[in-house]
Design a protein around this motif. Structure first.
Motif, PDB file in Angstrom:
ATOM      1  N   LYS A 162     -16.615 -30.909  22.157  1.00  0.00           N
ATOM      2  CA  LYS A 162     -15.695 -31.930  21.815  1.00  0.00           C
ATOM      3  C   LYS A 162     -15.866 -32.920  22.720  1.00  0.00           C
ATOM      4  O   LYS A 162     -15.712 -34.188  22.682  1.00  0.00           O
ATOM      5  N   GLN A 163     -16.163 -32.538  24.198  1.00  0.00           N
ATOM      6  CA  GLN A 163     -16.043 -33.692  25.167  1.00  0.00           C
ATOM      7  C   GLN A 163     -17.421 -34.577  25.368  1.00  0.00           C
ATOM      8  O   GLN A 163     -17.617 -35.420  25.456  1.00  0.00           O
ATOM      9  N   ARG A 164     -18.429 -33.590  25.255  1.00  0.00           N
ATOM     10  CA  ARG A 164     -19.653 -34.218  25.330  1.00  0.00           C
ATOM     11  C   ARG A 164     -20.455 -34.781  24.133  1.00  0.00           C
ATOM     12  O   ARG A 164     -21.324 -35.709  24.261  1.00  0.00           O
ATOM     13  N   TYR A 165     -20.045 -34.111  23.138  1.00  0.00           N
ATOM     14  CA  TYR A 165     -20.821 -34.427  21.767  1.00  0.00           C
ATOM     15  C   TYR A 165     -19.792 -34.547  20.718  1.00  0.00           C
ATOM     16  O   TYR A 165     -19.737 -33.987  19.748  1.00  0.00           O
ATOM     17  N   PRO A 166     -18.902 -35.701  20.861  1.00  0.00           N
ATOM     18  CA  PRO A 166     -17.700 -35.785  19.986  1.00  0.00           C
ATOM     19  C   PRO A 166     -18.350 -36.198  18.372  1.00  0.00           C
ATOM     20  O   PRO A 166     -17.504 -35.615  17.473  1.00  0.00           O
ATOM     21  N   GLU A 167     -19.251 -37.067  18.044  1.00  0.00           N
ATOM     22  CA  GLU A 167     -19.955 -37.230  17.031  1.00  0.00           C
ATOM     23  C   GLU A 167     -20.220 -35.699  16.236  1.00  0.00           C
ATOM     24  O   GLU A 167     -20.040 -35.531  14.971  1.00  0.00           O
ATOM     25  N   ALA A 168     -20.990 -34.931  16.971  1.00  0.00           N
ATOM     26  CA  ALA A 168     -21.339 -33.813  16.368  1.00  0.00           C
ATOM     27  C   ALA A 168     -20.064 -33.011  16.230  1.00  0.00           C
ATOM     28  O   ALA A 168     -20.110 -32.126  14.955  1.00  0.00           O
ATOM     29  N   THR A 169     -19.253 -32.897  17.142  1.00  0.00           N
ATOM     30  CA  THR A 169     -17.763 -32.213  16.724  1.00  0.00           C
ATOM     31  C   THR A 169     -17.337 -32.482  15.310  1.00  0.00           C
ATOM     32  O   THR A 169     -16.639 -31.948  14.494  1.00  0.00           O
ATOM     33  N   LEU A 170     -17.139 -33.660  15.157  1.00  0.00           N
ATOM     34  CA  LEU A 170     -16.772 -34.438  13.858  1.00  0.00           C
ATOM     35  C   LEU A 170     -17.444 -33.892  12.796  1.00  0.00           C
ATOM     36  O   LEU A 170     -16.922 -33.597  11.599  1.00  0.00           O
ATOM     37  N   ALA A 194     -12.319 -35.183  20.205  1.00  0.00           N
ATOM     38  CA  ALA A 194     -13.378 -36.024  19.844  1.00  0.00           C
ATOM     39  C   ALA A 194     -13.118 -37.336  19.478  1.00  0.00           C
ATOM     40  O   ALA A 194     -13.642 -38.266  19.895  1.00  0.00           O
ATOM     41  N   TYR A 195     -12.032 -37.394  18.394  1.00  0.00           N
ATOM     42  CA  TYR A 195     -11.637 -38.927  18.152  1.00  0.00           C
ATOM     43  C   TYR A 195     -11.183 -39.716  19.340  1.00  0.00           C
ATOM     44  O   TYR A 195     -11.315 -41.102  19.299  1.00  0.00           O
ATOM     45  N   GLU A 196     -10.477 -39.070  20.048  1.00  0.00           N
ATOM     46  CA  GLU A 196      -9.984 -39.849  21.352  1.00  0.00           C
ATOM     47  C   GLU A 196     -11.170 -40.280  22.151  1.00  0.00           C
ATOM     48  O   GLU A 196     -11.292 -41.147  22.878  1.00  0.00           O
ATOM     49  N   ARG A 197     -12.088 -39.185  22.523  1.00  0.00           N
ATOM     50  CA  ARG A 197     -13.379 -39.698  23.150  1.00  0.00           C
ATOM     51  C   ARG A 197     -14.046 -40.936  22.611  1.00  0.00           C
ATOM     52  O   ARG A 197     -14.927 -41.613  23.495  1.00  0.00           O
TER      53      ARG A 197
END
Length: 230
Positions: free
Chosen positions: A53-61, A90-93
């Motif tokens: 979630k912190q390093r890869y937010p797009e992948a998380t979503l 992820a959205y916040e990042r």
């Protein structure tokens, strides 16, 4: 051997859903394994999202979208709250604050319906709201955290409500100077029964003594006792 190849080789029985490095190839391999999983696939998605979630937010979503598309509405799984928590991060990042707030609210809704599975979403949402000064959400968070202070209708109305909520929220998660100003304004409003527009109202009626004590404590720079949050 490339870093991607080494990562894929480490995806054994227990580590394939705990990747800390991500790429298109790793995502394909992960989804292939996930499609073969049956009963515990919800948990695998939630765990992997937490690692990304912190390093890869797009992948998380993308994983959140996969989870929601595969999950049935009548499924009784306990991963939904954690999936929403990771999606919120992820959205916040990505600076999508409205979507982040919506995900936090979904996680809080899940928490209310599953009180036996505490995931700590209220304090995470509080920290998020404080970071971005999202005052529209303060009351929702505080009522979830501190029901003993407010009771069923103990916040009054109008300006008193707004100031009391801001004072307590800022004292816990924000800036003490703002908390003191809001507490002073709430106490003044309580004495004068002022409403939102300065009209007389019944703002102070049935306000719990514990709430008034809390506001007085904040107004003199005294941090509230930890028992308030238990």
């Amino acid at each position: 051997m490339s870093l991607i190849d080494e990562t894929l080789l480490r995806q054994g029985r227990h580590n394939w859903y705990r990747n800390t490095i991500w790429s298109g190839e790793i995502e394909v391999a992960f989804l292939q394994k996930l499609r073969r999983a049956r009963k515990e696939w919800h948990q695998y998605v939630a765990i992997q999202m937490n690692f990304l979630k912190q390093r890869y937010p797009e992948a998380t979503l993308r994983l959140a979208d996969y989870y929601l598309s595969r999950r049935s509405d009548d499924e009784d799984d306990f991963s939904y709250g954690n999936v929403m928590r990771s999606a919120a991060s992820a959205y916040e990042r990505m600076d999508q604050l409205d979507s982040a707030a919506d995900a936090h609210l979904e996680a809080m809704k899940w928490q209310r319906h599953n009180p036996g599975h505490v995931i700590g979403v209220e304090k995470e949402f509080a920290a998020f709201a404080a970071r971005h000064r999202l005052s529209d959400h303060y009351e929702t968070i505080l009522v979830a955290l501190e029901p003993r202070l407010f009771g069923e209708s103990g916040l009054g109305d109008g300006l008193f409500r707004e100031c009391a909520v801001a004072a307590i929220f800022e004292s816990e998660f924000g800036d003490i100077a703002r908390a003191v100003r809001a507490a002073d304004q709430a106490l003044q409003c309580l004495q004068s029964d002022c409403g939102r527009d300065g009209d007389r109202s019944e703002s102070g009626q049935d306000v719990p003594p514990s709430l008034i004590e809390r506001l007085h404590a904040i107004s003199v720079h005294v941090r509230p006792a930890e028992e308030y949050l238990h």
